[in-house]
Scaffold this motif. Structure first.
Motif, PDB file in Angstrom:
ATOM      1  N   GLU A   1      -1.521  -0.994  -7.985  1.00 27.70           N
ATOM      2  CA  GLU A   1      -2.397  -0.232  -7.102  1.00 27.70           C
ATOM      3  C   GLU A   1      -3.510  -1.156  -6.608  1.00 27.70           C
ATOM      4  N   ALA A   2      -3.880  -1.003  -5.344  1.00 32.63           N
ATOM      5  CA  ALA A   2      -4.951  -1.828  -4.780  1.00 32.63           C
ATOM      6  C   ALA A   2      -5.755  -1.008  -3.783  1.00 32.63           C
ATOM      7  N   TRP A   3      -7.060  -0.889  -4.048  1.00 34.09           N
ATOM      8  CA  TRP A   3      -7.993  -0.307  -3.091  1.00 34.09           C
ATOM      9  C   TRP A   3      -8.646  -1.427  -2.306  1.00 34.09           C
ATOM     10  N   VAL A   4      -8.673  -1.284  -0.983  1.00 32.10           N
ATOM     11  CA  VAL A   4      -9.292  -2.274  -0.099  1.00 32.10           C
ATOM     12  C   VAL A   4     -10.475  -1.606   0.595  1.00 32.10           C
ATOM     13  N   GLU A   5     -11.674  -2.141   0.363  1.00 28.52           N
ATOM     14  CA  GLU A   5     -12.892  -1.599   0.955  1.00 28.52           C
ATOM     15  C   GLU A   5     -13.564  -2.680   1.782  1.00 28.52           C
ATOM     16  N   ASP A   6     -13.929  -2.332   3.009  1.00 28.28           N
ATOM     17  CA  ASP A   6     -14.649  -3.263   3.877  1.00 28.28           C
ATOM     18  C   ASP A   6     -15.504  -2.451   4.841  1.00 28.28           C
ATOM     19  N   PRO A   7     -16.734  -2.121   4.445  1.00 33.22           N
ATOM     20  CA  PRO A   7     -17.557  -1.236   5.282  1.00 33.22           C
ATOM     21  C   PRO A   7     -17.913  -1.818   6.638  1.00 33.22           C
ATOM     22  N   VAL A   8     -17.797  -3.125   6.802  1.00 31.78           N
ATOM     23  CA  VAL A   8     -18.094  -3.731   8.100  1.00 31.78           C
ATOM     24  C   VAL A   8     -16.954  -3.483   9.081  1.00 31.78           C
ATOM     25  N   MET A   9     -15.703  -3.543   8.597  1.00 33.05           N
ATOM     26  CA  MET A   9     -14.533  -3.458   9.473  1.00 33.05           C
ATOM     27  C   MET A   9     -13.814  -2.113   9.426  1.00 33.05           C
ATOM     28  N   LEU A  10     -13.891  -1.406   8.306  1.00 31.15           N
ATOM     29  CA  LEU A  10     -13.117  -0.177   8.125  1.00 31.15           C
ATOM     30  C   LEU A  10     -14.045   1.024   7.983  1.00 31.15           C
ATOM     31  N   THR A  11     -13.651   2.154   8.567  1.00 27.57           N
ATOM     32  CA  THR A  11     -14.453   3.365   8.444  1.00 27.57           C
ATOM     33  C   THR A  11     -14.299   4.011   7.075  1.00 27.57           C
ATOM     34  N   GLU A  12     -13.265   3.658   6.324  1.00 26.21           N
ATOM     35  CA  GLU A  12     -13.062   4.148   4.963  1.00 26.21           C
ATOM     36  C   GLU A  12     -12.101   3.185   4.252  1.00 26.21           C
ATOM     37  N   PRO A  13     -12.042   3.226   2.925  1.00 26.27           N
ATOM     38  CA  PRO A  13     -11.090   2.364   2.208  1.00 26.27           C
ATOM     39  C   PRO A  13      -9.650   2.839   2.419  1.00 26.27           C
ATOM     40  N   TYR A  14      -8.711   1.970   2.053  1.00 21.22           N
ATOM     41  CA  TYR A  14      -7.313   2.398   1.984  1.00 21.22           C
ATOM     42  C   TYR A  14      -6.714   1.905   0.682  1.00 21.22           C
ATOM     43  N   LYS A  15      -5.625   2.560   0.280  1.00 20.75           N
ATOM     44  CA  LYS A  15      -5.000   2.239  -0.993  1.00 20.75           C
ATOM     45  C   LYS A  15      -3.538   1.878  -0.809  1.00 20.75           C
ATOM     46  N   ILE A  16      -3.104   0.824  -1.503  1.00 22.63           N
ATOM     47  CA  ILE A  16      -1.696   0.436  -1.605  1.00 22.63           C
ATOM     48  C   ILE A  16      -1.224   0.801  -3.003  1.00 22.63           C
ATOM     49  N   ASP A  17      -0.036   1.391  -3.122  1.00 18.80           N
ATOM     50  CA  ASP A  17       0.451   1.892  -4.413  1.00 18.80           C
ATOM     51  C   ASP A  17       1.963   1.685  -4.445  1.00 18.80           C
ATOM     52  N   ILE A  18       2.432   0.698  -5.209  1.00 17.30           N
ATOM     53  CA  ILE A  18       3.848   0.326  -5.189  1.00 17.30           C
ATOM     54  C   ILE A  18       4.330  -0.066  -6.586  1.00 17.30           C
ATOM     55  N   PRO A  19       5.625   0.089  -6.843  1.00 13.96           N
ATOM     56  CA  PRO A  19       6.173  -0.396  -8.105  1.00 13.96           C
ATOM     57  C   PRO A  19       6.614  -1.852  -7.993  1.00 13.96           C
ATOM     58  N   TRP A  20       6.353  -2.619  -9.039  1.00 10.94           N
ATOM     59  CA  TRP A  20       6.890  -3.971  -9.154  1.00 10.94           C
ATOM     60  C   TRP A  20       8.046  -3.955 -10.148  1.00 10.94           C
ATOM     61  N   GLN A  21       9.058  -4.768  -9.887  1.00 10.76           N
ATOM     62  CA  GLN A  21      10.163  -4.941 -10.826  1.00 10.76           C
ATOM     63  C   GLN A  21      10.244  -6.401 -11.253  1.00 10.76           C
ATOM     64  N   ARG A  22      10.354  -6.610 -12.542  1.00  5.98           N
ATOM     65  CA  ARG A  22      10.501  -7.978 -13.057  1.00  5.98           C
ATOM     66  C   ARG A  22      11.918  -8.471 -12.775  1.00  5.98           C
ATOM     67  N   ASN A  23      12.026  -9.742 -12.382  1.00  3.60           N
ATOM     68  CA  ASN A  23      13.333 -10.357 -12.132  1.00  3.60           C
ATOM     69  C   ASN A  23      13.320 -11.765 -12.729  1.00  3.60           C
ATOM     70  N   PRO A  24      13.768 -11.910 -13.981  1.00  2.00           N
ATOM     71  CA  PRO A  24      13.709 -13.232 -14.636  1.00  2.00           C
ATOM     72  C   PRO A  24      14.600 -14.275 -13.981  1.00  2.00           C
ATOM     73  N   ASP A  25      15.551 -13.836 -13.134  1.00  3.10           N
ATOM     74  CA  ASP A  25      16.448 -14.784 -12.469  1.00  3.10           C
ATOM     75  C   ASP A  25      15.884 -15.309 -11.153  1.00  3.10           C
ATOM     76  N   TYR A  26      14.777 -14.755 -10.710  1.00  2.00           N
ATOM     77  CA  TYR A  26      14.185 -15.198  -9.455  1.00  2.00           C
ATOM     78  C   TYR A  26      13.616 -16.607  -9.627  1.00  2.00           C
ATOM     79  N   GLU A  27      13.745 -17.407  -8.587  1.00  2.00           N
ATOM     80  CA  GLU A  27      13.277 -18.799  -8.630  1.00  2.00           C
ATOM     81  C   GLU A  27      12.410 -19.092  -7.416  1.00  2.00           C
TER      82      GLU A  27
END
Length: 353
Positions: free
Chosen positions: A278-304
């Protein structure tokens, strides 16, 4: 301007926060779709490092998320989950894209099938979950001005100076939160841990985030970094990261960021090989309100990780400038002809070297 994974498939204010940032009320936010979070084994417990912290180490490539849009399609409204019919349609489209590389090989084409890594869709309808419509919030007047002034290789035809190129064109950074999200390829993230330190290595643009857990204060506001300065603490099994001291202009969100941007992230293990990010992004200079990103991560031990060489030899920026000079000069000559003027000796050729 980039190397693909073909081989393997501003207003500055003091930011001297000595204590953890207050942050939003996270506990009230359910996951966007329970279908994206399979239940862990009944006897599963969050593993621990040798020094007792929750163990988040491993490869967490976000290519798994590449078929999920960052912003929700407007017609979906506030729905956070696809219907069965919508999901099956999107799944079929993703499967077709996944087969594009083999299809292009058969006809001898080196195309986007060899470049893009799209993955399969999530059940959730967008990575952004707040505001409720799943889209970026409205920009402030300053945000609109800054967004309109952005120049890069996606919206520019004649290149004359370094400001005609974006930060990604110049291989500097994808900023935050973009560096933690999907791109077209090279989407690896690797989490490493040591006592009082978490390190997140980012495959694209080969950047590294250091998250300090030792309680140190943020540096003075004039000390900035492309990815900001990150401090973390544990709330139970959740790693909370507060990032400040951003270099203005390095976000790849709806507008360039200001020096006042704050990103608050939470990494919560939800199963043996899954994290809720989860990530909240706040920037009162550029944005009228914050926004949130909410995603699942999956581990992949074979990734290189593969080298992200970007434009090797640092020749592409100059190449863009010199290759567009003839086009620029032709446009100028046409303009002069229409105005009945002749070029002056001082007119030059668009700053040609």
């Amino acid at each position: 301007m980039t190397i693909s994974r073909v081989a393997a498939a501003a207003l500055a204010v003091p930011l001297l926060f000595a204590a953890p940032l207050a942050g939003p009320a996270w506990a009230a936010d359910p996951v966007p779709s329970a279908k994206d979070y399979p239940p862990p084994p009944a006897d599963w417990k969050v593993p621990r490092t040798e020094w007792g912290d929750p163990d988040l180490r491993g490869m967490w490539p976000v290519d798994y998320l590449a078929a999920t849009p960052r912003e929700r399609p407007p017609e979906i409204g506030t729905r956070t989950e696809w219907t069965e019919e919508e999901y099956q349609e999107r799944f079929a489209q993703a499967e077709q894209r996944a087969g594009l590389e083999a299809a292009q090989d058969r006809v001898g084409i080196l195309g986007m099938g060899h470049w893009r890594e799209d993955g399969l869709p999530l059940w959730q309808t967008s990575m952004i979950t707040q505001p409720a419509n799943g889209r970026y919030p409205a920009l402030t007047e300053e945000g609109r001005r800054a967004a309109a002034a952005v120049r890069n290789s996606w919206n520019t035809e004649v290149f004359d100076k370094i400001s005609d190129f974006g930060i990604w064109d110049r291989c500097l950074s994808r900023g935050m939160p973009g560096s933690m999200l999907t791109g077209a390829y090279n989407m690896g993230l690797r989490v490493m841990q040591a006592p009082e330190l978490v390190v997140i290595a980012i495959e694209m643009v080969h950047e590294t985030r250091k998250v300090y857990l030792d309680g140190r204060p943020a540096p003075p506001p004039e000390v900035t970094e492309y990815l900001g300065f990150s401090r973390g603490h544990w709330e139970g099994d959740t790693l909370v990261i507060e990032t400040t001291n951003f270099t203005p202009g390095f976000s790849n969100g709806p507008s360039p960021n200001s020096a006042q941007m704050i990103v608050t992230e939470r990494l919560t293990p939800t199963g043996p090989d899954q994290i809720r990010y989860e990530a909240w992004v706040e920037d009162p200079v550029m944005l009228t309100e914050p926004y949130k990103i909410d995603i699942p991560w999956q581990r992949n031990p074979d990734y290189e990780f593969f080298e992200y060489a970007c434009h090797e030899g640092n020749v592409q920026i100059r190449g863009y400038v010199t290759s567009t000079i003839p086009r620029f000069q032709k446009l100028r000559e046409e303009q002069w002809a229409k105005q009945g003027e002749a070029p002056s000796p001082e007119s030059g050729t668009c700053g040609a070297p």
